[in-house]
Design a protein around this motif. Sequence first.
Motif, PDB file in Angstrom:
ATOM      1  N   VAL A 125     -23.588 -12.405 110.687  1.00  0.00           N
ATOM      2  CA  VAL A 125     -22.786 -13.576 110.322  1.00  0.00           C
ATOM      3  C   VAL A 125     -23.580 -14.813 110.737  1.00  0.00           C
ATOM      4  N   HIS A 126     -24.074 -15.553 109.748  1.00  0.00           N
ATOM      5  CA  HIS A 126     -24.914 -16.715 109.999  1.00  0.00           C
ATOM      6  C   HIS A 126     -24.073 -17.992 109.896  1.00  0.00           C
ATOM      7  N   ASP A 127     -24.687 -19.129 110.129  1.00  0.00           N
ATOM      8  CA  ASP A 127     -23.936 -20.383 110.179  1.00  0.00           C
ATOM      9  C   ASP A 127     -23.116 -20.628 108.916  1.00  0.00           C
ATOM     10  N   ASP A 128     -23.742 -20.404 107.740  1.00  0.00           N
ATOM     11  CA  ASP A 128     -23.020 -20.716 106.513  1.00  0.00           C
ATOM     12  C   ASP A 128     -23.070 -19.590 105.477  1.00  0.00           C
ATOM     13  N   TRP A 129     -23.405 -18.379 105.916  1.00  0.00           N
ATOM     14  CA  TRP A 129     -23.385 -17.222 105.020  1.00  0.00           C
ATOM     15  C   TRP A 129     -23.260 -15.942 105.823  1.00  0.00           C
ATOM     16  N   ILE A 130     -22.900 -14.880 105.115  1.00  0.00           N
ATOM     17  CA  ILE A 130     -22.711 -13.568 105.733  1.00  0.00           C
ATOM     18  C   ILE A 130     -23.506 -12.557 104.916  1.00  0.00           C
ATOM     19  N   GLY A 131     -24.317 -11.748 105.597  1.00  0.00           N
ATOM     20  CA  GLY A 131     -25.149 -10.769 104.907  1.00  0.00           C
ATOM     21  C   GLY A 131     -24.860  -9.351 105.359  1.00  0.00           C
ATOM     22  N   CYS A 132     -24.991  -8.401 104.434  1.00  0.00           N
ATOM     23  CA  CYS A 132     -24.798  -6.977 104.738  1.00  0.00           C
ATOM     24  C   CYS A 132     -25.934  -6.177 104.113  1.00  0.00           C
ATOM     25  N   ASN A 133     -26.429  -5.197 104.837  1.00  0.00           N
ATOM     26  CA  ASN A 133     -27.432  -4.261 104.347  1.00  0.00           C
ATOM     27  C   ASN A 133     -26.850  -2.872 104.554  1.00  0.00           C
ATOM     28  N   VAL A 134     -26.444  -2.206 103.462  1.00  0.00           N
ATOM     29  CA  VAL A 134     -25.591  -1.023 103.586  1.00  0.00           C
ATOM     30  C   VAL A 134     -26.239   0.179 102.905  1.00  0.00           C
ATOM     31  N   SER A 135     -26.124   1.340 103.543  1.00  0.00           N
ATOM     32  CA  SER A 135     -26.674   2.582 103.006  1.00  0.00           C
ATOM     33  C   SER A 135     -25.561   3.589 102.755  1.00  0.00           C
ATOM     34  N   SER A 136     -25.828   4.526 101.832  1.00  0.00           N
ATOM     35  CA  SER A 136     -24.866   5.602 101.570  1.00  0.00           C
ATOM     36  C   SER A 136     -25.584   6.792 100.968  1.00  0.00           C
ATOM     37  N   TYR A 137     -24.903   7.936 101.015  1.00  0.00           N
ATOM     38  CA  TYR A 137     -25.338   9.142 100.315  1.00  0.00           C
ATOM     39  C   TYR A 137     -24.475   9.289  99.054  1.00  0.00           C
ATOM     40  N   PRO A 138     -24.723  10.301  98.221  1.00  0.00           N
ATOM     41  CA  PRO A 138     -24.017  10.388  96.932  1.00  0.00           C
ATOM     42  C   PRO A 138     -22.490  10.449  97.013  1.00  0.00           C
ATOM     43  N   ASP A 139     -21.940  10.859  98.160  1.00  0.00           N
ATOM     44  CA  ASP A 139     -20.479  10.931  98.282  1.00  0.00           C
ATOM     45  C   ASP A 139     -19.808   9.562  98.220  1.00  0.00           C
ATOM     46  N   ARG A 140     -20.580   8.502  98.411  1.00  0.00           N
ATOM     47  CA  ARG A 140     -20.016   7.142  98.391  1.00  0.00           C
ATOM     48  C   ARG A 140     -20.827   6.255  97.457  1.00  0.00           C
ATOM     49  N   ASN A 141     -20.147   5.237  96.904  1.00  0.00           N
ATOM     50  CA  ASN A 141     -20.791   4.277  96.011  1.00  0.00           C
ATOM     51  C   ASN A 141     -21.000   2.967  96.762  1.00  0.00           C
ATOM     52  N   VAL A 142     -22.220   2.759  97.223  1.00  0.00           N
ATOM     53  CA  VAL A 142     -22.508   1.588  98.043  1.00  0.00           C
ATOM     54  C   VAL A 142     -22.441   0.292  97.224  1.00  0.00           C
ATOM     55  N   HIS A 143     -22.813   0.339  95.960  1.00  0.00           N
ATOM     56  CA  HIS A 143     -22.796  -0.868  95.130  1.00  0.00           C
ATOM     57  C   HIS A 143     -21.356  -1.370  94.966  1.00  0.00           C
ATOM     58  N   GLU A 144     -20.457  -0.441  94.665  1.00  0.00           N
ATOM     59  CA  GLU A 144     -19.049  -0.804  94.503  1.00  0.00           C
ATOM     60  C   GLU A 144     -18.444  -1.274  95.825  1.00  0.00           C
ATOM     61  N   PHE A 145     -18.849  -0.625  96.915  1.00  0.00           N
ATOM     62  CA  PHE A 145     -18.345  -1.032  98.232  1.00  0.00           C
ATOM     63  C   PHE A 145     -18.697  -2.487  98.516  1.00  0.00           C
ATOM     64  N   LEU A 146     -19.949  -2.869  98.249  1.00  0.00           N
ATOM     65  CA  LEU A 146     -20.368  -4.241  98.523  1.00  0.00           C
ATOM     66  C   LEU A 146     -19.663  -5.246  97.612  1.00  0.00           C
ATOM     67  N   GLN A 147     -19.382  -4.840  96.382  1.00  0.00           N
ATOM     68  CA  GLN A 147     -18.590  -5.710  95.504  1.00  0.00           C
ATOM     69  C   GLN A 147     -17.195  -5.927  96.086  1.00  0.00           C
ATOM     70  N   CYS A 148     -16.625  -4.858  96.635  1.00  0.00           N
ATOM     71  CA  CYS A 148     -15.288  -4.954  97.243  1.00  0.00           C
ATOM     72  C   CYS A 148     -15.309  -5.796  98.513  1.00  0.00           C
ATOM     73  N   VAL A 149     -16.369  -5.676  99.298  1.00  0.00           N
ATOM     74  CA  VAL A 149     -16.496  -6.498 100.509  1.00  0.00           C
ATOM     75  C   VAL A 149     -16.644  -7.969 100.113  1.00  0.00           C
ATOM     76  N   HIS A 150     -17.458  -8.247  99.094  1.00  0.00           N
ATOM     77  CA  HIS A 150     -17.646  -9.626  98.647  1.00  0.00           C
ATOM     78  C   HIS A 150     -16.327 -10.231  98.177  1.00  0.00           C
ATOM     79  N   LYS A 151     -15.574  -9.465  97.393  1.00  0.00           N
ATOM     80  CA  LYS A 151     -14.268  -9.930  96.924  1.00  0.00           C
ATOM     81  C   LYS A 151     -13.329 -10.187  98.106  1.00  0.00           C
ATOM     82  N   SER A 152     -13.400  -9.326  99.115  1.00  0.00           N
ATOM     83  CA  SER A 152     -12.559  -9.489 100.306  1.00  0.00           C
ATOM     84  C   SER A 152     -12.901 -10.767 101.053  1.00  0.00           C
ATOM     85  N   LEU A 153     -14.191 -11.046 101.192  1.00  0.00           N
ATOM     86  CA  LEU A 153     -14.602 -12.286 101.850  1.00  0.00           C
ATOM     87  C   LEU A 153     -14.161 -13.505 101.039  1.00  0.00           C
TER      88      LEU A 153
END
Length: 667
Positions: A626-654
Amino acid sequence: MANLLSTQLSATLRKSGGLINSRAASLSVDRRRFSGKNGSSAEYLHQSLVPSMHYQKSLPRLPIPKLEDTIRRYLAAQRPLLNDDQFSATEKQAQDFQSGDGKQLHEELVAQDKKNKHTSYISAPWFDMYLSARESVVLNFNPFMSFKPDPNTEYNDQLVRGTNMVCSAVRFMKTLRAGLLEPEVFHLNPAKSDTVNFKKLIRWVPSALSWYGAYMVNAYPLDMSQYFRLFNSTRIPKHGRDELYTDEKGRHLLVMRKGNMYVFDILDRDRNLLTPAEIYSHLKYILSDPSPAPAFPLGVLTSENRDVWASLRNKLLDAGNREVLRIVDSAIFCLCLDDESMRDHIHISHNMLHGDGCNRWYDKSFSIILTKDGQAAINFEHSWGDGVAVLRFQNEIFKDTTEQPLINPSSTPSSIDSAYVVRKLHFNLDTELENGIVKAKENFNAAVSKLTIDAMEFKKGGKEQLKKKKLSPDAIAQLAFQMGFLRQYGKTVATYESCSTAAFKHGRTETIRPATIHTKRCVHAFVCQPGQNSVEQMLAMLAECSKYHGQLTKEAAMGQGFDRHLFALRYLANSNGQSLHDFYKDPAYMAINHNILSTSTLTSPAVSLGGFAPVVPDGFGVGYGVHDDWIGCNVSSYPDRNVHEFLQCVHKSLEDIFTILEGKPIS
């Protein structure tokens, strides 16, 4: 895998200090710094007024929480994960454990702790947990932290940056071993405690009392017992349980390129640093070596299952490789020179987390990885220590190489003939060892092929805006992960956030449990009931989540979580040969330790990215800042989870959270 990067406390461990962008002044100083040896400034990063280990003797001991507090905190963490019937059953098991086996084990743990005042109750079990694990260290344990690029772009040349980093790393080592490295201190009031006058005073206070002197001015020295394992150290595979090996007599650097292994001394016989021009010459020689990649790159064996690697290592020893393995194990550290340039930050993450398996020696305490285009990172073996020591090292190296580089783009190498100094390592391999290397490479490829990494940057707000609203930035980031997961999968799951307990002697980490009854209520209001609550009600929920998360963070940093205590009690029962109480067999206990969201955070002037793999097959590995004026995430997953969709959901949540913070409703 216990997550590497220690949170709240470690994020503010070091005051950063501004970077010097102009090199002219520093280069003129650099030439003078190599005019003398034997204690001259050339040998050290700095010379602390207070000895490095001055506070170590008087550090407070890691407390063992009261058993009733541990059970209460455990049940509070279980509440959002269970329905009423499940919680009732778990509550009954926990209370039975508390009054029976748990009470007996707790009393035994306390008695044992009183007999071992030189350490902490978690230290030995935690070492054992890591060293007894048989899984590959790649993806399962080793994390990475990448350096920010040098602000002066011409210094991001692989050879220039590599030489400067090697010089700074060795100077850090020498500063530490001479007792001249500034002690690691968490300053709550730096105007009083981080001053020359205070340091002149505290250095005369006996070590047995020094911590109390710092405490009087709101300064909290941190444990530095792990630092000695940074250099000349490696993890050696053994059947059943590995060993940590350190040989401080080693004067050489291990360099890997194309899977080939080279060594050369970076300290002379008087243990002084070679001139930067000599190191520059030796690295230039390695980078210009036309040798092809070996058909059987030995480094890939360090990515194997630990028992398999132990058997193959024994065969290597029997095949006449004892001395060459000793050279690898005792090297000051490993420098990996990669021939690839990086396409983007996702490529960087994959390369620094695992690479191709051939140009790494994953067992070394740490490796500095440098790509063809000058991207740099540290990949470190996790059993010997946590993020606090590695982050301090990385901050110091970045600061030194960017403010006072010893080599510049127009530097010329020494006239020394590096061909006579640099030694290429050769190993005797038989058919069985060659087959083992081929199989290890197949296993490595199969494992890393399943890993996906993606990243996200939220640019509509950050730390400054959250603090103005009196909200914890970390709490809001964690809330966004809870909200994102609910949005994607419709439920709340076990979540792990790493927190350092380095404020105590031989502290390691404790777990913050960000999934709470407060976050569950809040995320349901945002995701499942948008528009059904007023903006004021939503703000109140955010404040409630922030307050409770702050409480959990303080408790964890003070050694008052529940995870390590319950782990130590279970470890003690196993050590005694006792059958485990049904409490430990409860599906709810197993589920809360199956951490689907494994998270770790840091912000640092030196680090651009940090990352690690998920700790369970159906999980996410979430590195964030969590930086002064932005928030960054670097996320990993295996095939059981969809990391791209997860990050879209996190972005929408923020987006929704910051919309509410602006006083606007969400729909």
